[in-house]
Write an enzyme that holds these catalytic residues in place. Sequence first.
Site, PDB file in Angstrom:
ATOM      1  N   GLY B 486      79.623 -15.949 -28.015  1.00  0.00           N
ATOM      2  CA  GLY B 486      79.950 -17.045 -28.920  1.00  0.00           C
ATOM      3  C   GLY B 486      78.923 -18.163 -28.860  1.00  0.00           C
ATOM      4  O   GLY B 486      78.815 -18.965 -29.772  1.00  0.00           O
ATOM      5  N   GLN B 487      78.147 -18.166 -27.785  1.00  0.00           N
ATOM      6  CA  GLN B 487      77.210 -19.281 -27.571  1.00  0.00           C
ATOM      7  C   GLN B 487      75.997 -19.216 -28.492  1.00  0.00           C
ATOM      8  O   GLN B 487      75.257 -20.177 -28.606  1.00  0.00           O
ATOM      9  CB  GLN B 487      76.789 -19.310 -26.099  1.00  0.00           C
ATOM     10  N   SER B 527      74.579 -21.099 -17.664  1.00  0.00           N
ATOM     11  CA  SER B 527      73.659 -21.654 -18.680  1.00  0.00           C
ATOM     12  C   SER B 527      72.269 -21.035 -18.595  1.00  0.00           C
ATOM     13  O   SER B 527      71.270 -21.691 -18.837  1.00  0.00           O
ATOM     14  CB  SER B 527      73.541 -23.182 -18.530  1.00  0.00           C
ATOM     15  N   ARG B 528      72.210 -19.736 -18.232  1.00  0.00           N
ATOM     16  CA  ARG B 528      70.916 -19.165 -17.900  1.00  0.00           C
ATOM     17  C   ARG B 528      70.245 -18.387 -19.023  1.00  0.00           C
ATOM     18  O   ARG B 528      69.044 -18.104 -18.945  1.00  0.00           O
ATOM     19  CB  ARG B 528      71.059 -18.250 -16.682  1.00  0.00           C
ATOM     20  N   ALA B 718      62.271 -25.156 -22.479  1.00  0.00           N
ATOM     21  CA  ALA B 718      63.719 -25.227 -22.648  1.00  0.00           C
ATOM     22  C   ALA B 718      64.443 -25.064 -21.311  1.00  0.00           C
ATOM     23  O   ALA B 718      63.933 -24.458 -20.372  1.00  0.00           O
ATOM     24  CB  ALA B 718      64.187 -24.125 -23.606  1.00  0.00           C
ATOM     25  N   GLY B 720      68.844 -24.683 -20.014  1.00  0.00           N
ATOM     26  CA  GLY B 720      70.160 -24.336 -20.550  1.00  0.00           C
ATOM     27  C   GLY B 720      71.018 -25.533 -20.873  1.00  0.00           C
ATOM     28  O   GLY B 720      70.741 -26.662 -20.469  1.00  0.00           O
ATOM     29  N   GLU B 723      77.320 -26.426 -20.640  1.00  0.00           N
ATOM     30  CA  GLU B 723      78.326 -26.609 -19.606  1.00  0.00           C
ATOM     31  C   GLU B 723      78.489 -28.084 -19.225  1.00  0.00           C
ATOM     32  O   GLU B 723      79.584 -28.542 -18.912  1.00  0.00           O
ATOM     33  CB  GLU B 723      77.945 -25.802 -18.359  1.00  0.00           C
TER      34      GLU B 723
END
Lengths: 163, 775
Positions: B486-487, B527-528, B718, B720, B723
């Site tokens: 979903g991210q 968040s990787r 960039a 992540g 969260e």
Amino acid sequence: MSTMITATINGRRFRGEVEDNELLIDFLREDLGLIGARQSCEVEVCGSCTVLVDGLPVSSCCYLACDLDGKVVETIEGVVGTAFHEVLADAFVRHAAVQCGYCTPAMVLTAKSLLDDERLTDEESLRRAMRGNLCRCTGYRAILDALMDVMGSGRVAEAGSGR
Amino acid sequence: MTQLLEHPAKSSTAIGLSVDRVDAREKLAGSAEYTGDLHPPSMLYGAVLRSQFAHAEIESIDTTGAEATDGVIAVLTGDDLTDLDPYYGHALRDRPIIAIGKVRFVGEPIAVVAAKSQTIADAALSAIDVSYRMLPHATTLDRALAPDAPLVHEGPVRPGLAHGLGKLPEREGNVCYRYGFSFGDVDAAFARAAVVVDDEYVFPAVYQYSMETHTTIAHHRGREITVWSSCQHPFLVRQEISELFEVPLDDVRVIVPYLGGGFGSKSYTKMEPLAVAISRKAGLPVRIMNRVDESMVTTRRHNMKCRMRTAASAEGQLLGRVVEMWLDTGAYADNGPRVTATAGDAGPGPYRWEAVDVKARCVYTNTSPAGSYRAFGATHLQWIGESQVDEVARRLGLDRVEIRRANLLPRGGQVRPGAKGLDADLVGDVEKVAAALDWSSPRPQNRGVGLSVGLLAAGAHPVSMATVRLGADGGVTVLVGTTELGQGARTVMGQIAAEVLGLPASRVVVRGTDTSYTPYDRSTGASRSTTVAGKAVEDAATQVLEELIKTAEMALGVERHELVVSEGRITGGGAAMTYEELIERRFGLKGGELIGQGHVGPRGGSGGFADGPVFWEVCIGGAEVEVDPETGVVTVLRVSTVADVGKAINPLLVRRQDEGAVMQGIGNALFEEMRFSEDGLLLNDTLLDYRIPSFEDLPPSMSCTIVENEDGPGPFGAKGCGEGALAALPAAIVNALADAGVHMSELPLTPERVWEKIQSAQRIRKNDSKEERYQ
């Protein structure tokens, strides 16, 4: 026990027997292969299994298939390809209002039942009207942005969302 | 060459653009497939019989009634697993595939029925008779930590295959993992403090509620095992299944369709071993699809108690902090040790301290297992640490932004000994949040404003591979094991490949994971994906570009420094060739493809976390709230976040990530709480009783500022996101509520709890004034 029903499902006449204890969601998903109605809470809270029966949103997890007799059912599969769906889908894409997508078809269907409601004049009334559809990913802002965008533009009316 | 690989913003084809999500249209059409939509031929339906008791010996299980039921194909119990070592767990190998001789929590699987329909399977469960012998239980942290506590586990600790925590300590009573660090002279720091804030805090168990419940279809056929599963970490699932069922890795195939959300609830191994075990017995594919009440006892967020002390000088210099915390991981460790370590890392907060002492404990109890949930550890600690910083400011009469400005770590500062230095500009971030909230504006009574800042150790173990294929028609396929939950991972991975190859993102396809074909990726979490897997994609695409350039040099007869890559063609020496033409030239036919491989591993290949984390995710946000003193209802009026992402590959998706995290943060802060009875029974196990935020909880005003300092280790600078805002929001709301006069030390901030606090504060004030009168 089973019951003979006649219903219109996505514009097609259905006539057949359904078990008396069969839920609408299982009937749609298992018997007809209409997977767009998603199962989640099973207690009529989350709204992810929403379909339209006679134009109104119902939770198919808590609706018996045998009660469809004489009714008109619309699932997301029946709405895809309509001008309404195109307008709304464009808005959802533009606003990144889709994440995991599990709630998305239900959001579209609930919106379909609402967007020609003249009482929905602002964001607050729209939020109240949509509260029966949960989304855990987007936090709602994106979906609301998409809906407001379409409502404000009058494009839904042009596309003919009317029931 | 160098000029070709630079990516000046102006000529960007994909990076920094809010391109459309590649999966949006099929999701809007309802045709996107999730695991529960799949039907392998002859698939059976599984139903799980679960323990009614928190701690009991299983004296006997009689399955004959269920086995005799028409339509039932197989019934699995612990007795079917005697030929295996049936224990798994990536951190601690403490969990049996199914209860063996004993149950440790209400909801633990005891038996599985596989039948021709879900209805038959569900009904057959009632034909299974289980006889229990009750054992004393420890269903709360306090009971589990008592000296005479019943032990949830006995026997030696067995390390799991992916714990990544170095040498694991021995278990002490019910404490299954300990983490801590310290530096400086704590006693000296506290001795010269003008202000010491000292309090105890309670954080609740929370349910991740991904709308798609845990769903797995497994087919154990001969030596081969195929698993379709709603899992975030397919390669770790493959490895655990391989070890459990003693099948080579190559013979285990894990296929991941779209996920209906994850948020950590589908990280590591969940229902897969049970599904494989019942399929092994039934000889056919079996689906296990949890109901919500089953998913709630499959994994949850750790509840926690914590004591924290913060010392500061009269001038507002933060001197020392001492933190002790106990995280309730339930009956099995799941990701509890990692959650505990990450919570420990979040203990000091992002400040310059003279001395710090952090002790974190991971504790077994007879409740459902706790694992990952978005921003774990940071969410647990940030509201505590940040409320203490606010309290220091309040007692010293300092502005709460000023005290942070004076004490926040600078770039490169030490977050904890041995870890990577700070890789962000926190003061700049705080100022942006404060500005968005009109920080210094006067507010009416019962309103308050608060902000919080913290760090989350992000990136997990940085091992990711990727393959990029440029086909004969100039289209690109990316194979990368990141799970689309979903991210927007597939969209972002496509953008990264497109940028490197100078193509629009629409020319790139990113498929879901099939471990038989997709290169290895450790996990989708922490968040990787953009940072680690994205780097592998960038490297793989760069290799493809290199192959194109080599071919162009030959075909155009010019040196590489004379070549220009743009819009799917390479120009040089007065001629231009499209990628299609270059591939045709290379292979001599309209076919073939150019393939690039990328891989990312930890520095030096150490396999350890000594020099981690991959990056520090900034957890920052602010809120304005209003409290109704008559009812205790807290309303969030305004939210502001900063997404400090280094470089936003897709700015709109970044913002939408923050918004989703904000709403989960509001739920965690205001009303989400799993409530267990004394006997360990989950009391609110449906969405009727466990409320999550709805449209009506959306704050009227939300803003997200994206900060791009290009200081991340990922592609194009960039790092992540997605969260941090969840950790920041409960803290910001607690601080805003304190600013409105109500100081809370227990979450969630239910109306009842807030009202009680207001009442008790009024009683204290009344008593104080009485005492003054009578003096």
